[in-house]
Design a protein around this motif. Sequence first.
Motif, mmCIF file in Angstrom:
data_model
loop_
_atom_site.group_PDB
_atom_site.id
_atom_site.type_symbol
_atom_site.label_atom_id
_atom_site.label_comp_id
_atom_site.label_asym_id
_atom_site.label_seq_id
_atom_site.Cartn_x
_atom_site.Cartn_y
_atom_site.Cartn_z
ATOM 1 N N PHE A 131 3.895 62.864 -40.376
ATOM 2 C CA PHE A 131 5.340 62.893 -40.600
ATOM 3 C C PHE A 131 5.649 63.707 -41.857
ATOM 4 C CE2 PHE A 131 9.666 61.793 -40.303
ATOM 5 C CZ PHE A 131 10.130 61.244 -41.496
ATOM 6 N N ARG A 132 4.871 63.467 -42.914
ATOM 7 C CA ARG A 132 5.084 64.225 -44.144
ATOM 8 C C ARG A 132 4.835 65.710 -43.916
ATOM 9 N NH1 ARG A 132 2.544 62.918 -50.174
ATOM 10 N NH2 ARG A 132 3.626 64.629 -51.267
ATOM 11 N N ALA A 133 3.792 65.998 -43.146
ATOM 12 C CA ALA A 133 3.449 67.400 -42.881
ATOM 13 C C ALA A 133 4.556 68.123 -42.129
ATOM 14 C CB ALA A 133 2.142 67.467 -42.097
ATOM 15 N N LEU A 134 5.307 67.353 -41.367
ATOM 16 C CA LEU A 134 6.399 67.963 -40.603
ATOM 17 C C LEU A 134 7.689 68.039 -41.403
ATOM 18 C CD1 LEU A 134 5.701 66.182 -37.195
ATOM 19 C CD2 LEU A 134 5.727 68.670 -37.540
ATOM 20 N N VAL A 135 8.063 66.936 -42.053
ATOM 21 C CA VAL A 135 9.392 66.876 -42.655
ATOM 22 C C VAL A 135 9.439 67.514 -44.043
ATOM 23 C CG1 VAL A 135 9.185 64.597 -43.768
ATOM 24 C CG2 VAL A 135 11.404 65.362 -42.894
ATOM 25 N N ALA A 136 8.337 67.380 -44.802
ATOM 26 C CA ALA A 136 8.382 67.866 -46.186
ATOM 27 C C ALA A 136 8.620 69.374 -46.292
ATOM 28 C CB ALA A 136 7.122 67.446 -46.928
ATOM 29 N N PRO A 137 7.865 70.204 -45.551
ATOM 30 C CA PRO A 137 8.129 71.644 -45.662
ATOM 31 C C PRO A 137 9.544 72.010 -45.246
ATOM 32 C CG PRO A 137 6.027 71.253 -44.572
ATOM 33 C CD PRO A 137 6.727 69.920 -44.652
ATOM 34 N N PHE A 138 10.067 71.280 -44.286
ATOM 35 C CA PHE A 138 11.429 71.541 -43.801
ATOM 36 C C PHE A 138 12.436 71.285 -44.915
ATOM 37 C CE2 PHE A 138 14.552 72.034 -40.468
ATOM 38 C CZ PHE A 138 15.595 71.200 -40.808
ATOM 39 N N VAL A 139 12.335 70.102 -45.522
ATOM 40 C CA VAL A 139 13.277 69.752 -46.580
ATOM 41 C C VAL A 139 13.087 70.668 -47.789
ATOM 42 C CG1 VAL A 139 13.996 67.939 -48.179
ATOM 43 C CG2 VAL A 139 13.474 67.367 -45.801
ATOM 44 N N GLU A 140 11.826 70.934 -48.129
ATOM 45 C CA GLU A 140 11.564 71.809 -49.272
ATOM 46 C C GLU A 140 12.085 73.221 -49.014
ATOM 47 O OE1 GLU A 140 7.399 71.113 -49.336
ATOM 48 O OE2 GLU A 140 7.500 69.607 -50.944
ATOM 49 N N GLY A 141 12.007 73.661 -47.766
ATOM 50 C CA GLY A 141 12.552 74.967 -47.431
ATOM 51 C C GLY A 141 14.048 75.029 -47.705
ATOM 52 N N ILE A 201 10.380 59.585 -47.476
ATOM 53 C CA ILE A 201 10.852 60.908 -47.892
ATOM 54 C C ILE A 201 11.251 60.888 -49.364
ATOM 55 C CG2 ILE A 201 12.645 62.649 -47.539
ATOM 56 C CD1 ILE A 201 12.652 61.859 -44.560
ATOM 57 N N ARG A 202 11.927 59.819 -49.781
ATOM 58 C CA ARG A 202 12.325 59.709 -51.197
ATOM 59 C C ARG A 202 11.082 59.686 -52.097
ATOM 60 N NH1 ARG A 202 16.083 56.011 -48.867
ATOM 61 N NH2 ARG A 202 18.246 56.702 -49.145
ATOM 62 N N SER A 203 10.059 58.978 -51.639
ATOM 63 C CA SER A 203 8.854 58.871 -52.475
ATOM 64 C C SER A 203 8.139 60.212 -52.586
ATOM 65 C CB SER A 203 7.914 57.812 -51.897
ATOM 66 O OG SER A 203 7.343 58.239 -50.670
ATOM 67 N N TRP A 204 8.231 61.044 -51.546
ATOM 68 C CA TRP A 204 7.551 62.338 -51.558
ATOM 69 C C TRP A 204 8.380 63.416 -52.239
ATOM 70 C CZ3 TRP A 204 7.001 61.607 -45.624
ATOM 71 C CH2 TRP A 204 5.964 60.689 -45.356
ATOM 72 N N GLY A 258 11.790 62.902 -53.692
ATOM 73 C CA GLY A 258 12.916 62.505 -54.530
ATOM 74 C C GLY A 258 14.198 62.476 -53.710
ATOM 75 N N GLU A 259 15.309 62.394 -54.439
ATOM 76 C CA GLU A 259 16.594 62.319 -53.746
ATOM 77 C C GLU A 259 17.509 63.497 -54.043
ATOM 78 O OE1 GLU A 259 17.274 57.486 -53.312
ATOM 79 O OE2 GLU A 259 18.810 58.781 -54.145
ATOM 80 N N ASP A 260 17.206 64.201 -55.132
ATOM 81 C CA ASP A 260 18.116 65.277 -55.553
ATOM 82 C C ASP A 260 18.254 66.333 -54.458
ATOM 83 O OD1 ASP A 260 17.163 65.302 -59.098
ATOM 84 O OD2 ASP A 260 18.442 63.976 -57.893
ATOM 85 N N GLY A 261 19.499 66.611 -54.123
ATOM 86 C CA GLY A 261 19.772 67.682 -53.163
ATOM 87 C C GLY A 261 19.636 67.282 -51.714
ATOM 88 N N ILE A 262 19.211 66.048 -51.463
ATOM 89 C CA ILE A 262 19.006 65.598 -50.082
ATOM 90 C C ILE A 262 20.098 64.588 -49.732
ATOM 91 C CG2 ILE A 262 17.423 64.533 -48.431
ATOM 92 C CD1 ILE A 262 15.131 65.241 -50.353
#
Lengths: 244, 310
Positions: free
Chosen positions: B16-26, B46-49, B51-55
């Motif tokens: 899940f992290r591998a999928l969602v993190a790059p997307f949000v970071e992008g 997601i918050r733990s990986w 944070g919350e800023d900008g999301i």
Amino acid sequence: MLDGLAGGHHVEYVGDRPAADLEAELRVFGPVVVQALQAGDATVSTVADYYRFDGRTLVDPPASVAARLQATGEALDRGRAGLRAVVDATSVARTAEQRAAVGQFEYLVGRAMSVQPLGALCAYDVEQIGPDAAAELACLHPRAESPFLLYVQDDVEGHLAGEIDLSSYGQFERALTHALPNCGADTWVLDCSDLAFIDHHALILLDRFALRAGKRVRLRACDATLGQVVSLLELDAVTVEPPA
Amino acid sequence: MSFDHVAGFFGSDAEFRALVAPFVEGALSAGEPVIVGYDERKSDLIRSWLGEDGIDFVSDTGLYATPSRAIAAYSELFTRLTAAGAGRVWISGELPEVTPGHGFGGWDRYESAINAIWDAYPVRSLCLYDATTVSPVVRDVVERSHPRLQEPDGAQVRSERYERPELFTALVPVPDPLEVTAPRLELVDAMPMEARHAVVAAARDVLDDDALADLVLAVSEAVTNARLHGEPPRTLRVWTAPERVVVHVQDAGNGPLDRFAGLLPPPSAATPGGRGVWLMHQLPLAVDLMHAPDCFTVRLRAGRGTPAAD
């Protein structure tokens, strides 16, 4: 009529027939009415005398309302509790133009009735003017055989009651035509506490009429579903008053 | 830029992290708005990986009350964000799962329709599903409604089973157990008022006031449509069970031909009306538009177990 007499009101019997014929019809109601006729507490009027006219056949709504208020004042001056009329108004409701005038009168006199001891039972012969024409005017009264009612009572501009759907779109449109232009304020408040149902088509009709009349409509005492529907439709002129 | 609709399946929190993190970071690195709509557990991950800023974490569960409401809410959001200057909007989330007795609840039509409805919006969408729990029904819908699939290893592949919206085969509505029993009420060619009164009489002891009012409105709109656009005979059937009601409004016509019927409001017309189907899809009811060779049926379900009402 008997109830009016018992309450000390002056009662007036109105029709498009000679006064002698009207009086004969009234006497059928029994000794109480006969005695009232003799005492002058019950009178008859022809349609021509009851209303004020714009031309020969069109009722002049404001002038007619003023005449009703004057008659009410005269009844009060004589010590009566108020004025009640039973009116066969068939002869002034035969054409669409006539009904438009009578419709405005019905709405305006309703406002007068909310502040004066003036009451009326309005009768329209369905066989002569047809059920649609009769329905067009019936719905403007607080009590009538009609799927819905649009009338004035108390200090609220209007009341919308009953059910409005596919069977009554045309009737609702005509009722709005008679009532909405007479609203004095920019925002017309409609109390919906006795409105059992209205579909989205009718709400859009109301919105479009309000826009054309340059008015806004605020619906009061709506249930949750009606409030939700008005919000979803994003109407231009119709809003829901927040609950008190 | 146009609507970019991608789905992915994850088998673990790591995937899940591998999928969602790059997307949000992008999205964050591009300085563009990003919205995530997951359950509380996944949102906390997601918050733990990241944070919350900008999301923007979507917490309004009412947004997914019905597919039609979700389309309206997100369309308004996309319009607002792009009008405010966003070059692209990023959104990642999950949809309600299959509900017993209700299937995917119309979300199959949603997932397909948005490929067309949002085509003009500069939106990048990533829909992620738990591979360990996703039902075969939902997996099938996901593969047919998303043009591309994202893999946890970073690869993105074309979905071989993708069906364009105009060719999408919606799920057949799940039969309701009550439908094989004798209806409590059956009326033929009833006018809307008679239909409403009959439904009130049948359901007033089954549903609370608000649920009953919603159902009555939907029934009235369906019966009105049947009279205006359908063919006789027009039949109303009502079944009741403890705390729930099923209604069929059926006519011998073809029903609405618009594939997006109910999901979108029709464009403003010269005449009032025309929004009955869309309106009933906004209410907390289960609504199914069922086309058959010889008839069209609007099925309305209210009360216990109705996904939109829960």
